[in-house]
Motif scaffolding. Structure first.
Motif, PDB file in Angstrom:
ATOM      1  N   UNK A 115       0.908  -1.076  -0.070  1.00  0.00           N
ATOM      2  CA  UNK A 115      -0.104   0.043  -0.024  1.00  0.00           C
ATOM      3  C   UNK A 115       0.840   1.131   0.038  1.00  0.00           C
ATOM      4  N   UNK A 116       1.069   2.066  -1.163  1.00  0.00           N
ATOM      5  CA  UNK A 116       1.916   3.057  -1.108  1.00  0.00           C
ATOM      6  C   UNK A 116       3.427   2.696  -1.173  1.00  0.00           C
ATOM      7  N   UNK A 117       3.913   3.049  -0.013  1.00  0.00           N
ATOM      8  CA  UNK A 117       5.435   2.840   0.305  1.00  0.00           C
ATOM      9  C   UNK A 117       5.500   1.654   1.596  1.00  0.00           C
ATOM     10  N   UNK A 118       4.397   1.028   1.709  1.00  0.00           N
ATOM     11  CA  UNK A 118       4.383   0.364   3.132  1.00  0.00           C
ATOM     12  C   UNK A 118       4.101  -1.230   2.596  1.00  0.00           C
ATOM     13  N   UNK A 119       4.355  -2.255   3.148  1.00  0.00           N
ATOM     14  CA  UNK A 119       3.867  -3.559   3.276  1.00  0.00           C
ATOM     15  C   UNK A 119       3.392  -3.956   4.398  1.00  0.00           C
ATOM     16  N   UNK A 120       2.150  -4.698   4.307  1.00  0.00           N
ATOM     17  CA  UNK A 120       1.215  -4.914   5.633  1.00  0.00           C
ATOM     18  C   UNK A 120       1.167  -6.503   5.521  1.00  0.00           C
ATOM     19  N   UNK A 121       1.062  -6.902   6.791  1.00  0.00           N
ATOM     20  CA  UNK A 121       0.499  -8.477   6.952  1.00  0.00           C
ATOM     21  C   UNK A 121      -0.887  -8.623   6.676  1.00  0.00           C
ATOM     22  N   UNK A 122      -1.527  -9.004   5.932  1.00  0.00           N
ATOM     23  CA  UNK A 122      -3.091  -9.138   5.766  1.00  0.00           C
ATOM     24  C   UNK A 122      -3.508  -9.908   7.006  1.00  0.00           C
ATOM     25  N   UNK A 123      -4.429  -9.329   7.591  1.00  0.00           N
ATOM     26  CA  UNK A 123      -5.252  -9.912   8.859  1.00  0.00           C
ATOM     27  C   UNK A 123      -6.578  -8.704   9.161  1.00  0.00           C
ATOM     28  N   UNK A 124      -7.251  -9.020  10.256  1.00  0.00           N
ATOM     29  CA  UNK A 124      -8.552  -8.385  10.618  1.00  0.00           C
ATOM     30  C   UNK A 124      -7.892  -6.794  10.854  1.00  0.00           C
ATOM     31  N   UNK A 125      -6.911  -6.696  11.448  1.00  0.00           N
ATOM     32  CA  UNK A 125      -6.019  -5.343  11.733  1.00  0.00           C
ATOM     33  C   UNK A 125      -4.615  -5.594  11.079  1.00  0.00           C
ATOM     34  N   UNK A 126      -4.434  -5.032   9.853  1.00  0.00           N
ATOM     35  CA  UNK A 126      -3.165  -5.007   8.989  1.00  0.00           C
ATOM     36  C   UNK A 126      -1.980  -4.658  10.137  1.00  0.00           C
ATOM     37  N   UNK A 127      -1.060  -5.345   9.939  1.00  0.00           N
ATOM     38  CA  UNK A 127       0.195  -5.007  10.432  1.00  0.00           C
ATOM     39  C   UNK A 127       1.287  -4.563   9.868  1.00  0.00           C
ATOM     40  N   UNK A 128       1.889  -3.020  10.014  1.00  0.00           N
ATOM     41  CA  UNK A 128       2.888  -2.571   9.244  1.00  0.00           C
ATOM     42  C   UNK A 128       4.033  -3.401   9.359  1.00  0.00           C
ATOM     43  N   UNK A 129       4.962  -3.995   8.409  1.00  0.00           N
ATOM     44  CA  UNK A 129       6.137  -4.921   8.678  1.00  0.00           C
ATOM     45  C   UNK A 129       7.201  -4.265   7.965  1.00  0.00           C
ATOM     46  N   UNK A 130       6.961  -3.704   6.737  1.00  0.00           N
ATOM     47  CA  UNK A 130       8.217  -3.115   6.169  1.00  0.00           C
ATOM     48  C   UNK A 130       7.801  -1.676   5.334  1.00  0.00           C
ATOM     49  N   UNK A 160      16.389   2.679  -3.826  1.00  0.00           N
ATOM     50  CA  UNK A 160      15.314   2.743  -2.976  1.00  0.00           C
ATOM     51  C   UNK A 160      15.582   2.249  -1.459  1.00  0.00           C
ATOM     52  N   UNK A 161      15.597   2.698  -0.202  1.00  0.00           N
ATOM     53  CA  UNK A 161      15.818   1.960   1.125  1.00  0.00           C
ATOM     54  C   UNK A 161      14.567   1.143   1.330  1.00  0.00           C
ATOM     55  N   UNK A 162      14.956  -0.148   1.818  1.00  0.00           N
ATOM     56  CA  UNK A 162      13.922  -1.022   2.185  1.00  0.00           C
ATOM     57  C   UNK A 162      14.277  -1.407   3.853  1.00  0.00           C
TER      58      UNK A 162
END
Length: 234
Positions: free
Chosen positions: A28-43, A59-61
């Motif tokens: 999502x945009x510049x962020x990677x989330x774990x898919x769940x009922x409440x998404x968790x920002x991971x990267x 690009x920094x990861x």
């Protein structure tokens, strides 16, 4: 919360040897989330690789970790908590890479810290039915400060084999490891980019997998007709 994100909740993503269970990620945009009922920002990335107007060559990861010593950061739609960012890799697509002989690949990843598994180059093969297959080749224990950045020949190791999966859909890829075992499926659903990890793996391997997935998405964006058209106009 589903089981796909529980392993991250428990470990905080801090242990490279920790075995993580299969999970589903989305960009999502510049962020990677774990898919769940409440998404968790991971990267997170520091630039939008899906923007055709993006002219960045590096690009920094970063991995986002829980850290009780940091001030609380509120992120809309994401589980509240305290966070810190750990820079893991650089994703690279050098300017005019196709015309240069001083770099080994048009798209590659370099390790920002020596704890990562090494530098990764993305190689693509001839398109079949207008779909390109890829191989992610690892130069183990190389970092961004090494010269040369990559080994050659048999010193390189196959990290991931990325093949179009026509049985699932036109925007789907099957990811396999060096043993030919499927480790993930990549797909696009309703303009959302997803990576479904199907095998357990270490934090180190998960970091490399997600970074390589984002590099492959960057390839698709930068090599698109729209991006090349915009480049010609500037």
């Amino acid at each position: 919360m589903d089981s796909s994100s529980e392993s991250y909740e428990k470990t905080g993503g801090n242990t490279l040897t920790e075995i993580l269970q299969p999970a589903v990620f989305f960009l999502s945009g510049q962020s990677v989330f774990a898919e769940s009922a409440t998404p968790r920002l991971l990267y997170q990335l520091n630039s939008d690789i899906r923007s055709t107007s993006n002219k960045d060559s590096s690009v920094a990861f970063e991995r986002v970790e829980q850290d009780t010593s940091d001030p609380e950061i509120e992120i809309e739609g994401v589980t509240p908590g305290t966070w810190r960012k750990r820079h893991l890799f650089y994703l690279a697509h050098p300017v005019n890479a196709q015309y240069r002989t001083d770099i080994p690949a048009k798209y590659y990843i370099t390790a920002a810290v020596p704890e990562m598994m090494g530098n990764i180059r993305l190689e693509n093969s001839e398109a079949r039915f207008q779909k390109t297959s890829f191989k992610a080749m690892l130069s183990a224990k190389k970092t961004a400060s090494d010269k040369p950045l990559f080994y050659e020949g048999t010193q390189q190791l196959l990290l991931f084999d990325i093949q179009p999966n026509w049985k699932v859909g036109r925007n789907c890829y099957k990811w396999s490891n060096s043993n030919g075992t499927q480790v993930a499926v990549e797909e696009k659903e309703d303009d959302r980019y997803k990576l479904s990890v199907t095998s357990s793996m270490s934090q180190e391997s998960m970091d490399a997998l997600v970074a390589t997935w984002l590099l492959r998405l960057w390839h698709d964006t930068a090599e698109s007709k729209q991006a090349k058209r915009e480049c010609e106009l500037t």
